[in-house]
Design an enzyme around this catalytic site. Structure first.
Site, PDB file in Angstrom:
ATOM      1  N   LYS A 182       0.878  -1.181   0.000  1.00 23.05           N
ATOM      2  CA  LYS A 182       0.000   0.000   0.000  1.00 23.05           C
ATOM      3  C   LYS A 182       0.914   1.229   0.000  1.00 23.05           C
ATOM      4  O   LYS A 182       1.487   1.601   1.015  1.00 23.05           O
ATOM      5  CB  LYS A 182      -0.872  -0.021   1.259  1.00 23.05           C
ATOM      6  N   GLU A 258       9.331   1.379  10.932  1.00 25.32           N
ATOM      7  CA  GLU A 258      10.434   2.311  10.620  1.00 25.32           C
ATOM      8  C   GLU A 258       9.811   3.702  10.699  1.00 25.32           C
ATOM      9  O   GLU A 258       9.040   4.090   9.812  1.00 25.32           O
ATOM     10  CB  GLU A 258      10.960   2.042   9.206  1.00 25.32           C
ATOM     11  N   CYS A 292      13.889  10.656   6.734  1.00 24.93           N
ATOM     12  CA  CYS A 292      13.685  10.281   8.140  1.00 24.93           C
ATOM     13  C   CYS A 292      14.968  10.457   8.948  1.00 24.93           C
ATOM     14  O   CYS A 292      14.925  10.809  10.121  1.00 24.93           O
ATOM     15  CB  CYS A 292      13.198   8.852   8.221  1.00 24.93           C
ATOM     16  N   GLU A 390       9.807  16.453  14.727  1.00 24.44           N
ATOM     17  CA  GLU A 390      10.294  16.192  13.371  1.00 24.44           C
ATOM     18  C   GLU A 390       9.593  17.168  12.424  1.00 24.44           C
ATOM     19  O   GLU A 390       8.377  17.152  12.294  1.00 24.44           O
ATOM     20  CB  GLU A 390       9.954  14.749  12.980  1.00 24.44           C
TER      21      GLU A 390
END
Ligand code: NAD
Length: 491
Positions: A182, A258, A292, A390
């Site tokens: 997906k 992750e 990331c 973040e």
């Protein structure tokens, strides 16, 4: 310079194409948008929960009945051919990736080629899933096997949509699983197009690979909630990952996560300064800060802080923003208007709470896209949202430290633990600090070098499990002990 110089006319792709039988989509259409120009890149039908049901059913059937799970040689051949197919199609896939995601064409080419390398690495491993045999006394013998788990759901984000796909898909397939993918709703077309040659391989049994496109809340949720999906490999935000884990917990299904990061990049006074300045720039501004592992917190020793930040500021101001299809562009747009607003809000907050130390200038001929000026922000409190959250955009916070202990304390002052950078010529210090920092990857005198051979993953809220390397394939296996007994009696 015209913004269209590198942009031949584009006709939006319409997917699924007739030969894309691995992609089932009976739901409403979704259009993807080029963040540089606002043009439509592709129009895709989305997958309904019923489509997900069908794909999972096919995957389960294929897993149970096909030779795939027991024949590493076939899996290796299929994956080696897939790596070659990605390489052969690098120009088309990279262009589509740049149009759909906004990354520079050089980075997009690198992403396609790195994906091919990752697939190749696991193609090699498909024939090496060795078990162990153990003598257990006079009459007993054990054989410990690694077996595939079954149906694996793979959910990916939009920032590196191909590498992050194949670093789960390739080991999952190499281990003999069936997979339903997906992709993120912002980058589905490049994902479907990159999967097509794999799906078309004559030795890949029908059903072993499926793809469902649509929103996380509907299509993603249908996949995560399906009891016949035995494992979810999820890459995305920490909050989403926690939700995925809770959902999978109902049926006690395996997850690998992750997740996000806020990685410290630590510069000591004895570092090679030229290299460290370039390293700090690359650490935070790769993919316009949407990576990331971004080294988004610069920690710099006070004695060299002024000089180092001055040089970094100069390099930041000189960055060339522009059309990412132009090979001379260094910084493309962020992925969407929404992302642009969010990142600009952080920069505004930085202006209020701290000092803007430098910002790249936006050229007059910049396309009307989702551009954000790369920005350095100093003078922030340790608990500032800019230092703790973040941002996922081209924003670097700068903090000073007096000594090694303070450097480690600042580095550790985060809920994340994905990566870190250390710049020093003192090997003993590199070792000490590298061991003290909680991060899945610690780069010493470099940053953002990834290898199929070496594991990645997160400490703390950056994730669970590891991808890449030998652990990356072990994640997609179950361990089974077959115990044999040749004695004539039971006891
Ligand atoms: P996201 O969490 O919004 O979405 C990731 C994927 O999850 C998408 O495919 C999305 O559609 C899907 N999703 C959303 N809600 C869902 C639900 N309820 N059920 C199932 N699926 C759902 O993340 P994003 O904005 O696409 O990507 C950026 C984030 O990804 C950042 O936090 C970044 O740090 C993280 N990331 C982590 C790594 C890593 O290796 N640790 C790599 C790249 C990106």
């Amino acid at each position: 310079m015209s913004e269209t110089r590198h942009r031949p006319d584009w006709t939006p792709l319409r997917l699924p194409a007739a030969d894309h039988s691995f992609f089932l989509a009976g739901g409403p259409e979704l259009a993807t948008t080029d963040p540089t120009t606002g043009e439509t890149v592709a129009v895709l039908a989305t997958s309904t929960p019923a489509d997900v049901e069908e794909l999972v059913g096919r995957a389960r059937h294929a897993f149970r009945t096909a030779r795939w799970r027991n024949d590493g040689a076939i899996r290796a051949r299929v994956l080696f051919r897939y790596a070659e197919a990605l390489r052969a199609d690098v120009d088309r896939l990279a262009t589509l990736l740049t149009r759909e995601q906004g990354k520079t064409i050089g980075e997009a080419r690198n992403e396609v080629l790195s994906s091919a390398e990752m697939v190749e690495f696991y193609a090699g491993m498909a024939r090496t899933l060795y078990g162990r045999s153990i003598a257990l006394g006079d009459h007993a013998h054990g054989v410990v096997l690694r077996e595939p788990i079954g149906v694996v759901g793979i959910i990916t984000p939009w920032n590196w949509p191909l590498v992050l796909l194949v670093r789960a898909l390739a080991p999952a397939l190499a281990a003999g699983n069936a997979c339903v993918v997906k992709p993120a709703s912002l980058t589905p077309a490049v994902t479907v197009e990159a999967l097509a040659p794999l799906a078309a391989d004559p030795d890949l049994p029908d059903g072993i690979l499926g793809c469902a496109v649509g929103s996380g809340g509907v299509t993603g949720d249908a996949l995560v909630g399906h009891p016949d999906v035995h494992m979810i490999a999820f890459t995305g935000e920490t909050g989403t990952g926690v939700g995925v884990m809770k959902r999978a917990a109902d049926d006690l299904r395996k997850v690998s996560l992750e997740l996000g990061g806020k990685s410290p990049n630590i510069v000591f006074a004895d570092a090679r300064m030229d290299k460290a300045v370039e390293g700090a720039l690359n650490a935070v501004f790769t993919t316009t800060g949407q990576i990331c592992t971004a080294g988004s917190r610069l920690l710099v020793e006070e004695s060299v802080r002024e000089e180092f930040v001055g040089r970094l500021a100069e390099r930041t101001r000189a960055l060339r923003l522009g059309d990412p299809l132009d090979p001379s562009t260094q910084i493309g747009p962020v992925v969407s208007r929404g992302q642009q607003r969010e990142v600009n809000d952080y920069i505004e907050l930085g202006r209020k709470e701290g000092d803007i130390l430098a910002a790249a200038s936006l050229p007059d001929d910049l396309p009307e896209g989702a551009f954000v000026a790369p920005t350095l922000v100093g003078g922030l409190a340790r608990d500032s949202r800019l230092v703790q959250e973040e941002i996922f955009g081209p924003v670097l916070t700068v903090q000073g430290f007096a000594d090694e202990d303070e450097a480690v304390a600042l580095a550790e002052d985060t809920e994340f633990g994905l990566a870190a950078g250390i710049w020093t010529t003192d090997l003993d210090r590199a070792w000490r600090v590298g061991r003290a920092v909680s991060a899945g990857t610690v780069w010493i005198n470099t940053y953002h070098h990834f290898y199929g051979e070496a594991e990645v993953g997160g400490f703390k809220k950056s994730g669970l499990g590891r991808q890449q390397g030998v652990e990356g394939i072990a994640e997609f296996t179950e361990t089974k002990h077959l115990n044999f007994d040749s004695s004539p009696t039971l006891w």
